[in-house]
Design a protein around this motif. Structure first.
Motif, PDB file in Angstrom:
ATOM      1  N   LEU A 682       0.819  -1.213   0.000  1.00 18.15           N
ATOM      2  CA  LEU A 682       0.000   0.000   0.000  1.00 18.15           C
ATOM      3  C   LEU A 682       0.858   1.271   0.000  1.00 18.15           C
ATOM      4  CD1 LEU A 682      -3.135  -0.269   0.025  1.00 18.15           C
ATOM      5  CD2 LEU A 682      -2.087  -2.231   1.139  1.00 18.15           C
ATOM      6  N   TYR A 683       1.936   1.260   0.789  1.00 26.59           N
ATOM      7  CA  TYR A 683       2.714   2.490   0.956  1.00 26.59           C
ATOM      8  C   TYR A 683       3.717   2.650  -0.190  1.00 26.59           C
ATOM      9  CZ  TYR A 683       5.556   6.054   3.230  1.00 26.59           C
ATOM     10  OH  TYR A 683       6.241   7.205   3.518  1.00 26.59           O
ATOM     11  N   ASP A 684       4.607   1.661  -0.336  1.00 30.73           N
ATOM     12  CA  ASP A 684       5.618   1.786  -1.396  1.00 30.73           C
ATOM     13  C   ASP A 684       4.976   1.840  -2.776  1.00 30.73           C
ATOM     14  OD1 ASP A 684       7.428   1.684   0.617  1.00 30.73           O
ATOM     15  OD2 ASP A 684       8.030  -0.401   0.302  1.00 30.73           O
ATOM     16  N   SER A 685       3.873   1.146  -2.922  1.00 26.44           N
ATOM     17  CA  SER A 685       3.216   1.127  -4.240  1.00 26.44           C
ATOM     18  C   SER A 685       2.515   2.450  -4.533  1.00 26.44           C
ATOM     19  CB  SER A 685       2.176   0.003  -4.269  1.00 26.44           C
ATOM     20  OG  SER A 685       1.143   0.350  -3.359  1.00 26.44           O
ATOM     21  N   LEU A 687      -0.365   3.361  -3.364  1.00 29.49           N
ATOM     22  CA  LEU A 687      -1.831   3.275  -3.276  1.00 29.49           C
ATOM     23  C   LEU A 687      -2.398   4.065  -2.089  1.00 29.49           C
ATOM     24  CD1 LEU A 687      -2.511  -0.512  -4.038  1.00 29.49           C
ATOM     25  CD2 LEU A 687      -3.208   1.446  -5.424  1.00 29.49           C
ATOM     26  N   PHE A 688      -1.632   4.110  -1.005  1.00 28.37           N
ATOM     27  CA  PHE A 688      -2.147   4.761   0.208  1.00 28.37           C
ATOM     28  C   PHE A 688      -1.897   6.282   0.182  1.00 28.37           C
ATOM     29  CE2 PHE A 688      -2.072   5.725   4.840  1.00 28.37           C
ATOM     30  CZ  PHE A 688      -3.300   5.185   5.193  1.00 28.37           C
ATOM     31  N   GLY A 694       0.056  13.052   1.276  1.00 26.15           N
ATOM     32  CA  GLY A 694       1.091  12.100   0.872  1.00 26.15           C
ATOM     33  C   GLY A 694       0.984  10.845   1.718  1.00 26.15           C
ATOM     34  N   GLY A 695       2.114  10.401   2.257  1.00 20.74           N
ATOM     35  CA  GLY A 695       2.074   9.161   3.044  1.00 20.74           C
ATOM     36  C   GLY A 695       2.098   9.423   4.539  1.00 20.74           C
ATOM     37  N   ALA A 736     -11.860   4.012  -1.082  1.00 20.66           N
ATOM     38  CA  ALA A 736     -12.640   4.633  -2.155  1.00 20.66           C
ATOM     39  C   ALA A 736     -11.812   4.656  -3.443  1.00 20.66           C
ATOM     40  CB  ALA A 736     -13.047   6.038  -1.748  1.00 20.66           C
ATOM     41  N   ARG A 737     -10.513   4.947  -3.328  1.00 18.51           N
ATOM     42  CA  ARG A 737      -9.681   4.973  -4.542  1.00 18.51           C
ATOM     43  C   ARG A 737      -9.556   3.567  -5.133  1.00 18.51           C
ATOM     44  NH1 ARG A 737      -6.721   8.484  -1.318  1.00 18.51           N
ATOM     45  NH2 ARG A 737      -5.156   6.919  -0.812  1.00 18.51           N
TER      46      ARG A 737
END
Ligand code: HEM
Ligand code: SF4
Length: 748
Positions: A682-685, A687-688, A694-695, A736-737
């Motif tokens: 989720l983070y590195d990709s 998606l989050f 941002g993260g 939602a994304r």
């Protein structure tokens, strides 16, 4: 007064207590408007807490629709269910196994929270009606103290696991399926692979291929006890059966599955159903449609593929030790009983008792009218069971209660005691013992009064039962209030389900006849649907059809064969004889339903709740994260900073799990794995990552996870709770994304 939680703390399994605490918190969150109607509906359904007819606050009194006065303003416990409206509570009783203690608790609950009536269902559950939502946590706690859970009694989950009520005592069984049914119940309950179904999933165990106690044909997954050539235990496995508006016979999945493989197989089937079963169109979401769409060969191949990939689980075989040790103990020695000269007793003995394979013992059946017993009868039955049979009691799919391990010599005294409490009627399993779903009495979907008709039929037939020919007496009648078939009308000799017909601009209650099912071989042939008859005339129709059968049967022809021979064409004249509806001015009785004084009307039908809405697993996981956050806030208020900190952290992990599972459904749930998977997937990709933040919010989780050396100060706990709130919000935004993406990844 001390709360039930405190009073029962010592006697309740901590796991069950935790679950009920969580439910109670969700109830509280709903009251504060923090959980949406849909989500709360599925949450309570999964705990057996249902809506009930008229709970939208509307009731037609025969003249016009009236608003009922439930006082709780706008608060709802489902999209169409008002907060203060009475509801139904379905209580799972695995394979119908009761005990005196359980009966007493159920009786107390019925008296204190319901209308003092317990109802045995066609799947061996017990239902209470007219229950207030705010009483449900206490009710669950009191059940948990006697080892009963209502978890997954409804909703899109594994429902009550049923089994033959004679298991362990039956003369024809291959072996006792009880410990296997119990193991499957424990294994599948709350299992992570059974949480994402599009519809309910029903499992049953039968001790033999011949009798209809287990009703394998109409189950999503059915096991029939079998031995292989070496005498090893296993099961023939069937899948994809079900009734409802479109009934399907289950298909043979495997001739023989060894006992140690039944749980992994159930798990693999659950995974395949969760992954490929229909989720959007509820009418096509049962497993029967998937099996039909793919064909049994492709279904089997997919399940076997899944099975090969399953990670080993010690629970698959741990139960086998219990199987070896399992066995019910009688309370006293079994003593045979010869014929007596008491005709009443002998009539009851013929229909209501069964000689066990253990010599000198019998199973005795208490016939429950319409499946109901009162609180008082429940307590009396408990007392009787203690005195006669060591308390071995089970509910049956025909809505009766059996007492197993009764010494035959005690049967006359037992019969007298059952008569004294109003449960000693003869005729169990015969034409007078009519099965019925709740219908328009309490079910939102009911069209016609199944209980009204069933009561009328059983009273009329019981009044003349001595004159009935044995060939008619042995027939079975089952009634459902609508096409959903909860009364299992497809497996009766004479089945009926409620429909309505328009006449002169008004609706007239009717029942459609479904005739000639064959119950042998686990109900292997459903009845034929014939025409509709006005509700008023169904009792006469039954009389006429059964008389015609006696007159016209060829030799020893059985009723199902007679119906088959006549076919729809041959049955047409008798249907026509009863199908006409006179104008209202000539006979108003056609325009009302049995035991309901109102003019008939279908405007009370509501939206069914049995299945709830399809709420995805991520919604549940995020809701659990919210609940934990709420629990953390309470801990903070109570100055328990350690608990506040740890619960906030658990809430973040839960939200992270929700997201990771969309990418890797099988992720292990220890904190290190979750955080590492969250980081990479989720983070590195990216998606989050949020456009604005941002993260940043992910850092809250990483920081807390890495910081093991905590001081548990008030300020720190407060900050962490705030961060947790933001992390959960960010998880919702991420969800939602993900939803907007064309296809969600499900890979390994
Ligand atoms: C609370 C009200 C209830 C609602 C809204 C409801 C709804 C339904 C629906 C929609 C089906 C059709 C299933 C399908 O096509 O997938 C069904 C089937 C069934 N229900 Fe109910 N039901 C209710 C109460 C009951 C009760 C009280 C019983 C037991 C007496 C029961 C036992 C069954 C059985 C045995 C079936 C057929 C087996 C199958 O699932 O295929 N239900 N129900
Ligand atoms: S058959 Fe229809 S009326 Fe009866 S309980 Fe099921 S849904 Fe309700």
């Amino acid at each position: 007064m001390t709360s039930w939680k405190e009073r029962l703390a010592e006697r309740t399994d901590p796991e069950l207590t935790r679950e009920i605490d969580a439910y109670q918190q969700q109830l509280e969150l709903r009251k504060q408007g923090k959980i949406e109607d849909n989500l709360f509906q599925e949450t309570r359904l999964r705990r057996g807490v249902y809506g009930q007819r008229y709970d939208n606050g509307q009731r037609h009194d025969g003249i016009a629709q009236r608003t009922l006065g439930f006082p709780c303003g706008d608060l709802r416990k489902g999209p169409e269910t008002l907060w203060d409206a009475p509801g139904m509570m379905r209580i799972k009783i695995p394979f119908g196994e009761l005990s005196p203690e359980r009966l007493e608790v159920l009786s107390d609950l019925a008296e204190e929270y319901s209308d003092a009536v317990c109802h045995v269902t066609t799947r061996q559950d017990i239902q209470l009606h007219y229950v207030h939502i705010e009483d449900t946590p206490d009710l669950m706690r009191r059940l948990a103290a006697v080892g009963i859970t209502s978890r997954e009694a409804c909703g899109n989950s594994v429902r009550n696991i049923t089994a033959c009520h004679k298991a362990g005592c039956c003369r024809g069984e291959t072996f006792d399926v009880t410990p296997y049914a119990r193991a499957a119940m424990r294994f599948l309950l709350g299992h992570q692979d059974t949480q994402d179904f599009g519809r309910k999933f029903k499992v049953t165990f039968s001790g033999c291929a011949g009798d209809a106690c287990g009703l394998t044909s109409l189950h999503d997954l059915g096991y029939i006890a079998k031995l292989d050539e070496q005498g090893r235990r296993g099961f023939a496995v069937y899948v994809g059966g079900g009734l409802g508006p479109v009934p399907y016979q289950a298909k043979l999945f495997d001739e023989f599955v060894p006992e140690e493989q039944i749980l992994p197989l159930a798990q693999a089937i659950s995974r395949v159903f969760a992954r490929y079963g229909e989720k959007k169109n509820r009418g096509r979401a049962r497993m029967k449609f998937l099996v039909h769409k793919w064909g049994i060969e492709d279904f089997r191949a997919e399940v076997i593929k899944e099975l090969e990939q399953l990670p080993e689980d010690p629970a698959w075989t741990a139960f086998l030790e219990e199987v070896a040790a399992y066995g019910e103990q009688p309370a006293k020695p079994g003593e045979a009983l010869g014929p007596t000269d008491d005709a009443l007793f002998e009539a009851w003995r013929a229909s209501n008792t069964y000689r066990q394979r253990q010599s000198g013992y019998a199973i005795a059946m208490a016939t429950l009218p319409l499946g109901d017993f009162t609180s008082q009868q429940g307590r009396q039955l408990a007392d009787i069971a203690r005195r006669y049979n060591g308390g071995h009691i089970r509910g049956t799919v025909d809505q009766n209660i059996v007492l197993r391990w009764v010494s035959e010599a005690d049967l006359p005294a037992l019969h007298a005691d059952l008569q004294a409490i109003g449960l000693g009627q003869a005729g169990a399993g015969t034409i007078t013992d009519v099965t019925s779903c709740p219908g328009t009495d309490t079910c939102k979907l009911g069209i016609a009064s199944s209980r009204g008709l069933a009561a009328e039929l059983s009273e009329r037939l019981a009044a003349k039962s001595e004159q009935l020919d044995p060939k008619v007496r042995e027939l079975q009648i089952k009634v459902s209030g609508c096409f959903n078939s909860c009364g299992q009308h497809h497996i009766a000799d004479l089945g009926f389900y409620g429909v309505s017909r328009k006449m002169e601009g008004t609706t007239v209650p009717h029942f459609r006849a479904v005739l000639g099912a064959r119950r042998e071989n686990n109900a292997h042939e459903y009845g034929q649907t014939i025409g509709a008859i006005p509700s008023r005339r169904v009792p006469e129709f039954v009389d006429r059809l059964t008389s015609l059968y006696l007159e016209q049967r060829e030799g020893e022809e059985r009723f199902p064969d007679y119906i088959k021979r006549l076919g729809k064409k041959g049955l047409k004249p008798v249907l026509e004889e009863f199908s006409k509806v006179p104008p209202k001015a000539l006979d108003r009785s056609y325009y009302t339903d049995w035991r309901d004084a109102r003019e008939f009307n279908i405007s009370d039908i509501g939206t069914g709740e049995c299945a709830g809405a399809v709420i995805s697993r991520i919604d549940f996981d995020l809701q659990e994260a919210e609940r934990l956050h709420f629990e953390g806030q309470i801990a903070l208020e109570e100055h328990d900073y350690r608990k506040a900190d740890e619960t906030a952290y658990a809430a973040m992990l839960e939200a992270a799990k929700a997201l990771v599972r969309t990418q890797k459904p099988d992720v292990a749930t220890d904190a290190d794995t979750l955080v590492s998977e969250f980081r990479t997937r989720l983070y590195d990709s990216g998606l989050f990552q949020d456009r604005f933040a941002g993260g940043k919010f992910a850092q809250y989780l990483f920081r807390r996870h890495e910081d093991r050396d905590r001081a548990y100060r008030e300020d720190d706990a407060r900050h962490l709770l705030e961060e947790t709130q933001l992390f959960i919000e960010a998880a919702y935004a991420c969800q939602a994304r993900l939803d907007e993406q064309p296809q969600r990844a499900t890979g390994a």
